[in-house]
Enzyme design. Sequence first.
Site, PDB file in Angstrom:
ATOM      1  N   THR A   1       9.277 -18.834 -10.429  1.00 25.73           N
ATOM      2  CA  THR A   1       9.544 -18.664  -9.170  1.00 25.73           C
ATOM      3  C   THR A   1      11.374 -18.649  -8.652  1.00 25.73           C
ATOM      4  O   THR A   1      11.990 -18.860  -9.658  1.00 25.73           O
ATOM      5  CB  THR A   1       9.593 -20.324  -8.675  1.00 25.73           C
ATOM      6  OG1 THR A   1      10.610 -21.766  -8.976  1.00 25.73           O
ATOM      7  CG2 THR A   1       8.133 -20.822  -8.394  1.00 25.73           C
ATOM      8  N   HIS A   2      11.452 -17.423  -7.963  1.00 23.73           N
ATOM      9  CA  HIS A   2      12.478 -17.007  -7.999  1.00 23.73           C
ATOM     10  C   HIS A   2      12.362 -16.002  -8.689  1.00 23.73           C
ATOM     11  O   HIS A   2      13.925 -15.887  -9.132  1.00 23.73           O
ATOM     12  CB  HIS A   2      13.647 -17.275  -7.153  1.00 23.73           C
ATOM     13  CG  HIS A   2      13.220 -17.989  -5.536  1.00 23.73           C
ATOM     14  ND1 HIS A   2      13.232 -17.955  -4.171  1.00 23.73           N
ATOM     15  CD2 HIS A   2      12.642 -19.011  -5.506  1.00 23.73           C
ATOM     16  CE1 HIS A   2      12.963 -19.483  -3.999  1.00 23.73           C
ATOM     17  NE2 HIS A   2      12.569 -19.793  -4.604  1.00 23.73           N
TER      18      HIS A   2
ATOM     19  N   ASN B   1     -19.590  16.930  15.095  1.00 26.65           N
ATOM     20  CA  ASN B   1     -18.937  15.776  14.856  1.00 26.65           C
ATOM     21  C   ASN B   1     -19.432  14.685  15.065  1.00 26.65           C
ATOM     22  O   ASN B   1     -19.329  13.234  14.687  1.00 26.65           O
ATOM     23  CB  ASN B   1     -18.353  15.391  16.935  1.00 26.65           C
ATOM     24  CG  ASN B   1     -17.812  16.155  17.740  1.00 26.65           C
ATOM     25  OD1 ASN B   1     -17.144  17.074  16.631  1.00 26.65           O
ATOM     26  ND2 ASN B   1     -17.537  16.534  18.832  1.00 26.65           N
TER      27      ASN B   1
ATOM     28  N   SER C   1      10.046   8.829 -24.736  1.00 27.38           N
ATOM     29  CA  SER C   1      11.566   9.535 -24.628  1.00 27.38           C
ATOM     30  C   SER C   1      11.327  10.949 -25.275  1.00 27.38           C
ATOM     31  O   SER C   1      11.758  10.932 -26.567  1.00 27.38           O
ATOM     32  CB  SER C   1      12.904   8.319 -24.110  1.00 27.38           C
ATOM     33  OG  SER C   1      13.760   9.605 -24.137  1.00 27.38           O
TER      34      SER C   1
ATOM     35  N   GLN D   1      -9.601  16.079  11.733  1.00 28.34           N
ATOM     36  CA  GLN D   1     -10.014  16.571   9.758  1.00 28.34           C
ATOM     37  C   GLN D   1      -9.004  15.486   9.462  1.00 28.34           C
ATOM     38  O   GLN D   1      -8.942  16.080   8.262  1.00 28.34           O
ATOM     39  CB  GLN D   1      -9.771  18.054  10.851  1.00 28.34           C
ATOM     40  CG  GLN D   1      -9.965  18.936   9.763  1.00 28.34           C
ATOM     41  CD  GLN D   1     -10.045  20.011   9.718  1.00 28.34           C
ATOM     42  OE1 GLN D   1     -10.720  20.422  11.158  1.00 28.34           O
ATOM     43  NE2 GLN D   1      -8.516  20.991   9.226  1.00 28.34           N
TER      44      GLN D   1
ATOM     45  N   LYS E   1      -9.568  13.312   6.278  1.00 29.25           N
ATOM     46  CA  LYS E   1     -10.479  13.369   5.258  1.00 29.25           C
ATOM     47  C   LYS E   1      -9.826  13.430   3.821  1.00 29.25           C
ATOM     48  O   LYS E   1      -9.526  12.121   2.779  1.00 29.25           O
ATOM     49  CB  LYS E   1     -10.662  14.610   5.187  1.00 29.25           C
ATOM     50  CG  LYS E   1     -11.526  14.767   6.533  1.00 29.25           C
ATOM     51  CD  LYS E   1     -13.123  13.851   6.588  1.00 29.25           C
ATOM     52  CE  LYS E   1     -14.449  14.534   7.636  1.00 29.25           C
ATOM     53  NZ  LYS E   1     -13.096  14.118   8.879  1.00 29.25           N
TER      54      LYS E   1
ATOM     55  N   LYS F   1      12.688   4.596 -27.668  1.00 26.56           N
ATOM     56  CA  LYS F   1      11.562   3.828 -26.371  1.00 26.56           C
ATOM     57  C   LYS F   1      10.530   3.755 -26.816  1.00 26.56           C
ATOM     58  O   LYS F   1       9.840   4.733 -27.465  1.00 26.56           O
ATOM     59  CB  LYS F   1      12.151   5.041 -25.399  1.00 26.56           C
ATOM     60  CG  LYS F   1      13.366   5.215 -25.518  1.00 26.56           C
ATOM     61  CD  LYS F   1      14.098   3.471 -24.528  1.00 26.56           C
ATOM     62  CE  LYS F   1      13.621   3.621 -22.958  1.00 26.56           C
ATOM     63  NZ  LYS F   1      13.316   5.145 -21.967  1.00 26.56           N
TER      64      LYS F   1
ATOM     65  N   SER G   1     -10.337  23.817   6.634  1.00 29.45           N
ATOM     66  CA  SER G   1     -10.770  22.565   5.766  1.00 29.45           C
ATOM     67  C   SER G   1     -11.710  22.263   4.601  1.00 29.45           C
ATOM     68  O   SER G   1     -12.197  21.976   4.175  1.00 29.45           O
ATOM     69  CB  SER G   1     -11.147  21.099   7.206  1.00 29.45           C
ATOM     70  OG  SER G   1     -12.880  21.488   7.122  1.00 29.45           O
TER      71      SER G   1
ATOM     72  N   GLU H   1       3.676   1.697 -14.386  1.00 28.84           N
ATOM     73  CA  GLU H   1       5.162   1.806 -13.203  1.00 28.84           C
ATOM     74  C   GLU H   1       4.114   3.520 -13.101  1.00 28.84           C
ATOM     75  O   GLU H   1       4.587   3.535 -11.327  1.00 28.84           O
ATOM     76  CB  GLU H   1       5.919   2.860 -14.720  1.00 28.84           C
ATOM     77  CG  GLU H   1       6.834   2.230 -15.374  1.00 28.84           C
ATOM     78  CD  GLU H   1       8.106   2.652 -15.900  1.00 28.84           C
ATOM     79  OE1 GLU H   1       9.175   1.810 -16.631  1.00 28.84           O
ATOM     80  OE2 GLU H   1       7.795   3.575 -16.469  1.00 28.84           O
TER      81      GLU H   1
END
Length: 462
Positions: free
Chosen positions: A157-158, A112, A279, A324, A327, A285, A25, A292
């Site tokens: 809303t919606h 441990n 772009s 292990q 991590k 663009k 590790s 994103e």
Amino acid sequence: MTKQTTWSQRFESALHPAIARFNASINFDIELIEYDLTGSIAHAKMLAHVGIISPEEGEQLVVGLEQIRSEYRQGKFTPGIDAEDVHFAVERRLTEIVGDVGKKLHTARSRNDQVGTDTRLYLRDQISQIRTHLRECQLVLLNLAQDNVETLIPGYTHLQRAQPLSLAHHLLAYFEMLERDWVRLGQIQERVNISPLGCGALAGTTFPIDRHYSANLLDFASVYSNSLDGVSDRDFAIEFLSAASLIMVHLSRLSEEIILWASQEFSFVTLKDSCATGSSIMPQKKNPDVPELVRGKTGRVFGHLQALLVLMKGLPLAYNKDLQEDKEALFDSVRTVKGCLEAITILLREGLEFRTQRLAQAVNEDFSNATDVADYLAAKGVPFREAYNLVGKIVRTCLMAGKLLKDLTLQDWQELHPAIEEDIYQAITPTQVVAARNSYGGTGFEQVRQALENARAKIIAE
């Protein structure tokens, strides 16, 4: 075959090279090295404090461990796959520096409880850093809100136009989400801040150690009262990943709105060149890559939470090698959350600009003031449900005629209901619609200004 240096003489031969690579590790837990050194220094001091080793030996160990810290920071200590993990790498280098006394460091300790201690020290530190990032993002939201108390934005809303809002009120909703994240992480940090050091492999130790002494040196608030639980507990890691997932939920929701606002269809914000890309084929663009990416990275944090839940669900007590795998989930989630908070903070502070004229136009081109007509009638004694139905009727009429409510004549209004007077026009202006919602926690300008004061007080009182 690789040379075996980690295990006792119980083993006659070394691991197969492929298994050694699979088992190791060191390539990712090297991230714990500073915390491993700090924990080992506390352990060495405790061993000397209780007389298990001499004060001189304790001092040698501390000096040697600090030398390793210095070497690591200078790029001179870079253990490879043969070290297996960071703990063995440190112990081996320590023995090279101080000789056989270095072999005494692991007295009364197992890997441990050692890894459990390192992980808690790491996460305690990282939580503090993430909370600082949260505060920075909240402060930017506050400043942005302060400048836009009377800027109006359509509320949805919606994803349908609902009622106009103070833009500051909208931004402060995200402040409150991040405030819950900040508080939640503080609560989790308390449960992280418990020391497993001295629990040994699973059953404690025969040596007369002082667990509270080493815990105090490491600023732990308490110690685990059950050694089995101490070495096998990962609740704190799951709680952190859950909190990290919620942070990402909040950042992703904000990101989604920014993406929509920056689209040509909404045009509520303009992205500045410092926080947008172009772009490779379409020269016109300007892409909202920052939000994103934040939205996209949310899934990886969710995945780490799910992975750790699945990892833990079937593990018998106490320690198992499966652990292990916690991590990389923790490390990646910490990096992801910190990176996303930093990016969103920069985007909000200097990467976008609200198009106030477009926003003003937007709140004047719909029927989001319809509820206010119903409220107007209800205030004049008309039962609300009756008023609601009357307004629905007039909205339908307007739609058929290609008009908005503000375009109706007073005669049109009074045909709807004779209680309507000239003041209806003031009542349905977007600014008045927002200002009138002065209930506690509402979008009314007075409430928003008070909310801004309350929000700043939270940060100042920290």
